[in-house]
Design a protein around this motif. Structure first.
Motif, mmCIF file in Angstrom:
data_model
loop_
_atom_site.group_PDB
_atom_site.id
_atom_site.type_symbol
_atom_site.label_atom_id
_atom_site.label_comp_id
_atom_site.label_asym_id
_atom_site.label_seq_id
_atom_site.Cartn_x
_atom_site.Cartn_y
_atom_site.Cartn_z
ATOM 1 N N SER A 157 26.371 2.719 13.670
ATOM 2 C CA SER A 157 27.060 1.652 14.392
ATOM 3 C C SER A 157 27.625 2.142 15.716
ATOM 4 O O SER A 157 27.624 1.412 16.716
ATOM 5 N N VAL A 158 28.099 3.378 15.759
ATOM 6 C CA VAL A 158 28.613 3.942 17.011
ATOM 7 C C VAL A 158 27.477 4.099 18.018
ATOM 8 O O VAL A 158 27.661 3.873 19.222
ATOM 9 N N LEU A 159 26.297 4.459 17.539
ATOM 10 C CA LEU A 159 25.118 4.516 18.404
ATOM 11 C C LEU A 159 24.855 3.145 19.034
ATOM 12 O O LEU A 159 24.617 3.030 20.240
ATOM 13 N N ALA A 160 24.894 2.091 18.206
ATOM 14 C CA ALA A 160 24.678 0.729 18.711
ATOM 15 C C ALA A 160 25.766 0.333 19.704
ATOM 16 O O ALA A 160 25.490 -0.332 20.711
ATOM 17 N N LEU A 172 13.046 2.269 23.575
ATOM 18 C CA LEU A 172 12.958 0.817 23.398
ATOM 19 C C LEU A 172 13.039 0.056 24.714
ATOM 20 O O LEU A 172 12.662 -1.127 24.771
ATOM 21 N N GLU A 173 13.568 0.717 25.767
ATOM 22 C CA GLU A 173 13.862 0.065 27.053
ATOM 23 C C GLU A 173 14.808 -1.124 26.845
ATOM 24 O O GLU A 173 14.757 -2.119 27.574
ATOM 25 N N ALA A 174 15.652 -1.014 25.839
ATOM 26 C CA ALA A 174 16.573 -2.097 25.503
ATOM 27 C C ALA A 174 17.717 -1.552 24.661
ATOM 28 O O ALA A 174 17.622 -0.455 24.092
ATOM 29 N N ALA A 175 18.795 -2.323 24.608
ATOM 30 C CA ALA A 175 19.931 -2.013 23.738
ATOM 31 C C ALA A 175 19.967 -3.057 22.631
ATOM 32 O O ALA A 175 20.160 -4.241 22.900
ATOM 33 N N ASP A 176 19.763 -2.609 21.413
ATOM 34 C CA ASP A 176 19.720 -3.516 20.271
ATOM 35 C C ASP A 176 21.020 -3.378 19.480
ATOM 36 O O ASP A 176 21.332 -2.284 19.001
ATOM 37 N N PRO A 177 21.806 -4.462 19.327
ATOM 38 C CA PRO A 177 23.064 -4.354 18.568
ATOM 39 C C PRO A 177 22.853 -4.024 17.096
ATOM 40 O O PRO A 177 23.794 -3.623 16.412
ATOM 41 N N ASN A 178 21.608 -4.197 16.625
ATOM 42 C CA ASN A 178 21.283 -3.833 15.240
ATOM 43 C C ASN A 178 20.748 -2.406 15.127
ATOM 44 O O ASN A 178 20.416 -1.963 14.021
ATOM 45 N N ALA A 179 20.669 -1.711 16.240
ATOM 46 C CA ALA A 179 20.119 -0.352 16.236
ATOM 47 C C ALA A 179 20.969 0.567 15.360
ATOM 48 O O ALA A 179 22.186 0.421 15.276
ATOM 49 N N GLY A 180 20.297 1.515 14.734
ATOM 50 C CA GLY A 180 21.013 2.515 13.946
ATOM 51 C C GLY A 180 21.460 2.042 12.580
ATOM 52 O O GLY A 180 22.150 2.776 11.867
#
Length: 325
Positions: free
Chosen positions: A79-82, A239-247
């Protein structure tokens, strides 16, 4: 006198050449097995692709190794990564910041989250398991708020990190490898490293030796957060993007890699090089199972079994150490 000689001896005792050879042997056996089951596994493309997919796991595993060594655990790293990735997206897309200041902001937010976890854990003597579980939820919520619960497409601003530069290897893998080397030297060759092992082995003895363990424990959690921020940059570059679900669920992979590498869940024992072997083992396992067409439930069952075996072996080693002592 502020020394921790017994901790250094413990580290050297458990992490000699035999330990590394054992992990390397297990990794080699796994490669041979999957090579016999899939004609496409043993190829340069497979291993270069694998190397370029694991830098985020590598740096997170380094931080988790330090956290476990002092007897803690951090469940919030995914979650900290996201959160860090979301902060970068807001800075670039919303505020018009450049890549460098946006990166500093993302890593700063992640380090702050780690500092919060460490400070609350130390100040109120609450198990880090519980504190990090709360931070996990808060960080994920903040990530959703920052991005409006949508993936934020940043573009190729960070692509240089994941684009192969030599022999199919990306700068992110090289940076992660340097982090591992530096972390191993810090753990084995510095007073700071000996203090961490001493805190995990017997915190009261360290305190009686005149060393205040609190700032060291907080610093370790802050470092864990900072490395989660670095991992976020690696993931954005792919990903060339920031995904809030990442990690999501990444913390389990990180802990699994560290435990497979032999770092004790009880604290006081660990090696960053062994953790690197753990990352390779769990990554090769996942890639091999995918190539032979294993279903998702099967992959989970096998990966879980490997983790359980690693924990059992860790318990066995700890019991043998206590009997010898």
């Amino acid at each position: 006198m502020k020394t921790a000689p017994s901790a250094g001896k413990t580290s050297r005792h458990f992490y000699g050449l035999g330990t590394y050879l054992g992990l390397a042997g297990a990794l080699l056996a796994m490669i041979i097995l999957f090579s016999s089951l899939s004609s496409h596994f043993l190829s340069y493309d497979t291993f270069s692709t694998l190397a370029n997919q694991i830098p985020d796991l590598m740096v997170l595993a380094v931080g988790m190794t330090f956290v476990l060594i002092i007897g803690g655990i951090d469940l919030s790293v995914g979650s900290v990564l996201a959160l860090a990735a979301s902060a970068v997206s807001v800075a670039i897309l919303g505020w018009g910041w450049g890549v460098l200041p946006a990166s500093v902001l993302g890593m700063g937010c992640a380090a702050l989250a780690g500092t919060v976890t460490g400070s609350i854990t130390v100040a109120w003597r609450i198990p880090s398991f519980i504190v990090s579980l709360g931070v996990l939820e808060m960080a994920r919520g903040l990530a959703y708020q920052m991005t409006g619960s949508r993936t934020a497409y940043i573009g190729d601003s960070f692509a240089w990190l994941s684009n192969p530069v030599a022999f199919g290897i990306s700068p992110s893998f090289i940076i992660a490898l340097l982090v591992i080397i530096v972390a191993q030297l810090v753990l084995t060759r510095t007073v700071f490293g000996r203090y961490l092992i001493g805190i995990g082995t017997n915190e009261e003895a360290v305190r009686l030796a005149g060393i205040n363990p609190k700032p060291y424990k907080i610093l370790v959690f802050s470092l864990m957060g900072l490395l989660a921020g670095v991992a976020a940059l690696f993931q954005i570059s792919r990903l060339e993007a920031a995904d809030p679900n990442a990690g999501s669920g990444l913390e389990l992979q990180v802990i699994a890699a560290v435990v497979i590498g032999g770092t004790s869940l009880m604290g006081g024992r660990g090696s960053v090089i062994s953790t690197f072997f753990g990352v390779l083992i769990i990554s090769v396992l996942a890639a091999g199972l995918a190539q032979i067409g294993a279903t998702e439930p099967t992959k989970r069952i096998i990966t879980g079994a490997v983790i359980v075996i690693a924990v059992v072996l860790d318990t066995y080693r700890s019991q043998r150490a206590r009997r010898r002592a």
